[in-house]
Design a protein around this motif. Sequence first.
Motif, PDB file in Angstrom:
ATOM      1  N   ARG A 161      20.689  -8.225 -38.874  1.00 12.05           N
ATOM      2  CA  ARG A 161      22.701  -8.194 -39.165  1.00 12.05           C
ATOM      3  C   ARG A 161      22.777  -9.525 -39.475  1.00 12.05           C
ATOM      4  O   ARG A 161      23.408  -9.725 -40.180  1.00 12.05           O
ATOM      5  CB  ARG A 161      23.848  -7.087 -38.926  1.00 12.05           C
ATOM      6  N   ARG A 213      18.232  -4.178 -45.429  1.00 15.41           N
ATOM      7  CA  ARG A 213      18.849  -5.159 -45.195  1.00 15.41           C
ATOM      8  C   ARG A 213      17.808  -6.082 -45.512  1.00 15.41           C
ATOM      9  O   ARG A 213      18.958  -7.034 -45.468  1.00 15.41           O
ATOM     10  CB  ARG A 213      18.841  -5.529 -43.647  1.00 15.41           C
ATOM     11  N   GLY A 233      23.376  -3.312 -43.625  1.00 11.74           N
ATOM     12  CA  GLY A 233      22.695  -4.607 -44.248  1.00 11.74           C
ATOM     13  C   GLY A 233      24.200  -5.609 -44.250  1.00 11.74           C
ATOM     14  O   GLY A 233      23.830  -6.669 -44.789  1.00 11.74           O
TER      15      GLY A 233
END
Length: 940
Positions: free
Chosen positions: A282, A316, A934
């Motif tokens: 992240r 992600r 994400g």
Amino acid sequence: MGEDGVGEDYPWHWAADVVLRDGATMHIRPIRPDDADALQRMHLAQSPESIYFRFFAPVPRLGEKDLYRFTHVDHHNRVALVMVDGAEIRAVGRFDVVAPGDAEVAFNVVDTERGRGLGSVLLEHLAAAARELGVTRFVADVLPANARMVRVFGDAGYEVAQRLEDGVLSISFSIEETERSWQVMAERERHAEALSMGGLLQAASVVVLGLGPEGEEGHVLAGRVAQALAAGAFTGPVHVVGTAAGGPTAEPGAPRQPTQVHRAIGEVPGPVDLAVVSGPPRDVVGSVPALRDLGVRAMVVLSHGFGESGPAGMARQRELLRRTRAAGIRVVGPASFGVVGHGPAGRYNATLWLESGDVTGPGDAPAAGSAGDSRAAGSSGEAPEGLGLFAQSLAAGLAVRSAAARRNLPVATFVSAGNRMDVSGNDTMQFWSQHPATAVGVVVLESMGNPRKFSRIARRLSASKPLVAVISGQTGQATPPGHAVRTSREPQRVLTEMLRQAGVVRSRTVREMLDVAALMLTQPLPAGPRTAVVSSSTALAGLVSDVLRAEGLEVAGEPVTLPPLAGAAQYEDALARLTARDDFDAVIVAHAAPLATTDREVAAVIARAAARDPRTWVASVYGLHGLDEALTAEGRRVPATGTVEDAVTALAGVVQHARWRTGATDPLVAPPGIDPAGARRVLADLLSAVPQHERRTLDRTATQALLACYGIEILAAEPVRDADEAVAAAEATGWPVALKVSDAVLRHRMDLGGVRLDVADADALREAMTQVRTRSERVLGHPVTFEVQAMAPPGVACVVRGSEDDLYGPVVAFGLGGDATELLGDVSYRIPPLTSRDVSEMVRSVRAAPRLLGHRGLPPVDVAALEDVVARVSMLTDDLPEVAEVLLNPVIVGEEGVQIASAVVTVAHPLRQDAGRRALPEPPAEPTGDAGDGGGAEVG
């Protein structure tokens, strides 16, 4: 209709990320109704001259009707593509169909973007879309003063016709792909992609960013890279954020700037070329805007938790790719081992591997001053010559990096692509092709993202620089976690043949690969396979001779054998006599050591003899491995292998490459009578009736029409339902005839009773039809129909197949007909486009090829005519991705000419990855399930 006005007919597959002439990236896509405001802003920013060139009149502002007409297109008869940078349109290209096969084309590039190659990219993508829609020719009206537009057309490799009428230049040109247009596209692609790698492998400054909680992966990995950078000779700025690893300087007196440690990325002074980032996914995603503001051109992501961790991680990874593409940042990773490059401030080691010292264990890293050490490579100026290394996973990167270091092999560049989200082996090879210091390319591949492009790039690179590869696993088709790879229906041998066709030397292990690379790096290519053997052991000399023959090499004369305790003087005398001979192309020296000691004086004699001889030398000397100073003389090094078998295997790989080089510049096949535009017209209406993701087999009439466009004729056959129709067809064809069941299972199977040959008269035909019908319907369980066909002259039955594979693109296969061939897998494969040598080797490489060349006293058949058929099928599959499969079976090759008894063509909507237009790899497909976290926070 979506919020952006896009309907179900919006051609999403025309969208792509592209690399421009200066190495920057931009997005190209079909225009949308919601682009009106951006199109107006682009128009208002243009100079009056540019507006006049586009509209032939002063148009200070686009009216509402014009905006609507320009942004509302049907993507069929009216097509428009835009190149966008964020929310702004930087260029527009469009065409309008004005007649069947003809379309009027126009471009408009923002004044501030001139010289970056936007027009040439637009033309490639417009032409690809137009060919898909059945357009074969572009026309344009251009003011004579608009030289830039005229140059875009001519520089694309097309044959442009010009005519001046009433002060306007009328231009027209065919948009069919030619060898020249492909070469132009490939050269532009090579230059742009190599330049885009500059921020990665030729950086002037580096920032190392450790994210997340202290003591966890982000800080540990970033700290190791900071330490590796500080230990090297790089004199450019190195900024460390989030970890203080590496200290203020590499060592006292080192000619470099101190590592600058910052608490937050906002404190780092820009611009910075290269960022190495590690931390929670992240946070890595969230760091992109700050890196963009620093001017970062390339980013290495060390951390895990992306595509390899499941659907949430893939989400992600996809978000990271979207953000970096929008920011114009090339990405290596995630899960990368790092990179090694050489910029204006010298060589930098931005990897997890420490190139000097004793941190990872005794013997793992080369001593300072060795060939693999950063200090030996120099701190600035031109990069020294060495290997280019490419690996994917962190584990593979560690394996190849450590193995190269143990051999003291100099490394010019190193890339560990990790999940290969963006930067791939193809990008790296493009850079090597324009990087003088990379003398030999070495690739460890765990998956293939775009084999067709790999083949094209590798073939060009191998013509000037050797390329050696290891494919991980047993099949070469495993897909590591985190890699977005299409699946293939083709056997593993297609990959093997593709590498051989492209001039790549495929090795079985990393050890073997680096032995081959070391030999290529230090020695000239051998002129042939004749190999002289020198040894102080008769048994060892016999072993070397045996292994040479097994590898397809020749033993030149009798091996030169010396006494077991032979010293430097005896070796010097023996090698002097050897080098006076002219009956060999390469030398293997196998020095045995009865006392288990390394005789460095003997090694020095070998090195001096090799330095004065123009041929290829390789040695197996006890205690020496890789590139050792003991085997170096007068600037030339002789590589040492661990065993004599390794020496022979390495030499065999080099001989294979040298032999391939002799035909590396052969022209592509170009048989006469090829009409791809006509073939597309045949397919246009047929394909419109085929639903997406479905395949459709063409009827006989359409099959013959399509194949005729490529000069492929099928032996006439008449469908019949009963005996009377069969006799009538035979009378019209001429006796004797062949009777075949129309069913696909039995139509070629004499062993199953589906075919009768040499039917001489009406009575025999009626009887044959009764017998075949009875047996076939019993086998199939349903009624059958028949074909009556003229008999081909006697010959050898072969099978030629062309197919469109989701992974490889076009694939051509060849084999002789019959169960034995199919069951034993005696089939050769190639990936178009092909040269005449490719076709010749393809036909002769099957084990049953002697049947074509005169087996056991039989006359040879017309192999040249067979090769012509293979060449035509290769061009058809290359030109027409809509053809899912074309199967010619049997192709009967006689003493003069060939006859094709049957053909089956299947069509489908194409999914080709490498279709005559430049494009970066697509983001991975949307995963199912939870998308995960994400979004990511900004890095302060």
